[in-house]
Each structure stands twice: as structure tokens, then as C-alpha cells.
Design a protein around this motif. Structure first.
Motif, short mmCIF file in Angstrom:
data_model
loop_
_atom_site.label_atom_id
_atom_site.label_comp_id
_atom_site.label_asym_id
_atom_site.label_seq_id
_atom_site.Cartn_x
_atom_site.Cartn_y
_atom_site.Cartn_z
N PHE A 137 63.10 72.65 67.61
CA PHE A 137 63.12 73.55 66.38
C PHE A 137 62.13 73.60 65.56
O PHE A 137 61.28 74.66 65.38
N ARG A 138 61.39 72.48 65.34
CA ARG A 138 60.53 72.10 64.26
C ARG A 138 59.04 72.79 65.16
O ARG A 138 58.20 73.39 64.50
N ALA A 139 58.89 72.22 66.47
CA ALA A 139 57.79 72.76 67.12
C ALA A 139 57.71 74.21 67.22
O ALA A 139 56.92 74.94 67.06
N LEU A 140 58.91 74.89 67.34
CA LEU A 140 58.85 76.28 67.36
C LEU A 140 58.32 77.06 66.09
O LEU A 140 57.71 78.05 65.99
N GLU A 141 58.83 76.53 64.93
CA GLU A 141 58.17 77.03 63.72
C GLU A 141 56.85 76.71 63.54
O GLU A 141 56.12 77.70 63.04
N LEU A 142 56.34 75.57 63.88
CA LEU A 142 54.93 75.20 63.71
C LEU A 142 53.98 76.14 64.94
O LEU A 142 52.95 76.58 64.38
#
Length: 282
Positions: A137-142
Motif C-alpha cells: 500500500f505504501r509502495a502504491l502511494e510512493l
């Protein structure tokens, strides 16, 4: 070999085609191809005695992680197509991602059938496990473009001072937002304002801009559904297993990955208002 018009990988030689597995002896079954047996062993409720609603809770989150994996894969392709100006494929993959995100929101909504007392009966078995810990999820945001220094610092603190390697790798490269912001200029168009000033002339870029806006909109819908889900299951004033709160989720609802595309709307409105004022004053 890549077909510039379609963006698809093509076999270059007959030998490569021949090397592609074919025939009954090489054909997998449905179960072996998808590793169904292994997949169905990955749901391990921790409640004791096992709570009947925990399986739904686990499957929903596992399915979301699988979709996150697909989204990361597809958004990387979108970014590559934008860099190469293969507009049709960029648009097609963006449309796919938007449909996946829409599906995810509906999928998450199924957890609204979990009543608060039932969740409390197995919540303690989750320990500190929380969606806030989802690296994908954090990877998607970044990858999408959320690169605010304070946000990255918070992620680092949550990971004991060091970001996981996948996140570090994403941060070492341009985001989708950066690539998209340059796309109009790289295509010898003055900028996104010019694209929107004449959608017919710049049709492919206009449609990509609209798909990027839809991606932003779908994330707002996703965050709203998540906020409502949390409030419905544990209450708007309660803290989640990972320490998050409804107040924190509320602050994040209106995050935009492509603010430059939203700014174009302001410019168009201001220009139109000014023009009407000039006409009325004439």
C-alpha cells in the motif's frame, strides 16, 4: 521486440515460438497453474475457538494485497508507456488500474457486514497487525507520487528508522506523477493546460489526463470507504490495532497524486470568468 503501436512483446524468431510450451503433456491444470491448494492453505485464523467471521476478514485483506501487487505491476507499465509516448497502451493500463481500484473499494465494503461485537471477539488475536503496515500500500502511494518529506519520515519511523527495500527502490526513481507531469511537454505540447484547451487536437493526452484524474478520484472513494468502515466497526473515536485513528484517516481523504491536473481546472475557470467579465464590460 516491441511493437511501438501496441506496446506488446513479440517473438522475433520461429525458435522462440517453438520454445513456448504447448501440447497436452505441458499443459497445467487449473489447480496447478493457480496453485489453488497452496493458496487455500494461507488462511489461518488465530482466534481460539475460531471465530466464524475471521475467515472473511483474512480473505478480504489477502485479496487486497494481491490486487495491490497487480496495481504496482500495471502502474509501472503505465509509467513506461508514458515515457515512450505509447499513449494507447498507457490509457488501456490506466483504465485497468481504475477498474481494479473500484473493485477493491467494493470488496472492502463487504467488511461492513462485520458487526462491531463480532469483530471485538477476535480483534485481540490480531495483536498489532494493521493495514498501516502494508508495504505494498505504501509502495502504491510512493509510486503514484506521494513524496512529501514528512510522510516519508513517518514511514521511516514506523519501520524502525529504515524503509523496506521495495520502498527505497521506488523512491530512487521518478514517480508516476513526475512522469505524467512531463508527458505533455515531452510530446511537444506546451503543457497540460494546452492539452485541455483543445481536447480534440490532443485527444490521446486528454484521455490520459482524464484517466489520471479518475485514478485520484478512485483513491478518494477508497479512503472514504476505509474511513467509514473503521468508524462502523470500531467507532469514530477509537484507535486501530496499529495505532491509527479515524481523525488520521480523515486528514488523508483528499490526497491528490496529480495536483497539476486539478490546477488546470482552476486555470480554465479563472480564464472563463475573466473572459465573461470582459464581454460584459465591453
Amino acid at each position: 521486440m516491441t511493437d511501438r503501436n501496441s506496446g506488446t512483446e513479440l517473438y522475433e524468431t520461429k525458435a522462440e515460438v517453438a520454445a513456448c510450451p504447448a501440447g497436452p503433456s505441458d499443459s497445467p491444470t487449473y489447480s496447478s497453474y493457480l496453485h489453488v491448494d497452496e493458496l487455500l492453505e494461507l488462511q489461518t485464523p488465530r482466534s481460539s475457538p475460531e471465530h466464524p467471521d475471521e475467515l472473511h476478514f483474512i480473505v478480504t485483506h489477502q485479496a487486497m494485497e494481491l490486487w495491490f501487487k497487480v496495481m504496482l505491476h500495471e502502474l509501472s507499465r503505465v509509467q513506461e508507456y508514458l515515457e515512450k509516448q505509447i499513449w494507447t497502451q498507457a490509457l488501456a493500463k490506466l483504465s485497468r488500474v481504475n477498474l481494479i481500484l473500484q473493485t477493491q473499494t467494493a470488496q472492502m465494503g463487504t467488511l461492513c457486514s462485520l458487526d462491531p461485537w463480532a469483530f471485538q471477539q477476535f480483534r485481540g488475536f490480531l495483536g498489532s497487525a494493521s493495514g498501516f503496515q502494508s508495504v505494498q500500500f505504501r509502495a502504491l502511494e510512493l509510486l503514484s507520487g506521494l513524496r512529501d518529506p514528512s510522510y516519508i519520515a513517518r514511514l521511516s519511523r514506523d519501520q524502525h528508522g529504515r524503509l523496506p527495500e521495495p520502498l527505497d527502490d521506488i523512491l530512487s526513481k521518478p514517480s508516476l506523477a513526475e512522469t505524467a507531469s512531463r508527458a505533455a511537454g515531452a510530446a511537444d505540447v506546451g503543457g497540460w493546460s494546452e492539452v485541455y484547451s483543445d481536447p480534440e487536437l490532443h485527444g490521446p493526452l486528454f484521455l490520459i489526463g482524464e484517466a489520471l484524474l479518475e485514478y485520484d478520484r478512485q483513491w478518494v472513494m477508497w479512503r472514504q470507504e476505509h474511513l467509514l468502515l473503521v468508524a462502523r466497526v470500531i467507532g469514530p473515536g477509537s484507535t486501530g490495532t496499529g495505532g491509527g485513528s479515524s481523525a488520521y484517516l480523515q486528514k488523508r481523504i483528499d490526497i491528490k497524486f496529480f495536483p497539476f491536473l486539478w490546477d488546470v481546472r482552476d486555470s480554465i475557470t479563472a480564464s472563463w470568468t475573466e473572459r465573461r467579465g470582459d464581454l460584459h464590460g465591453a
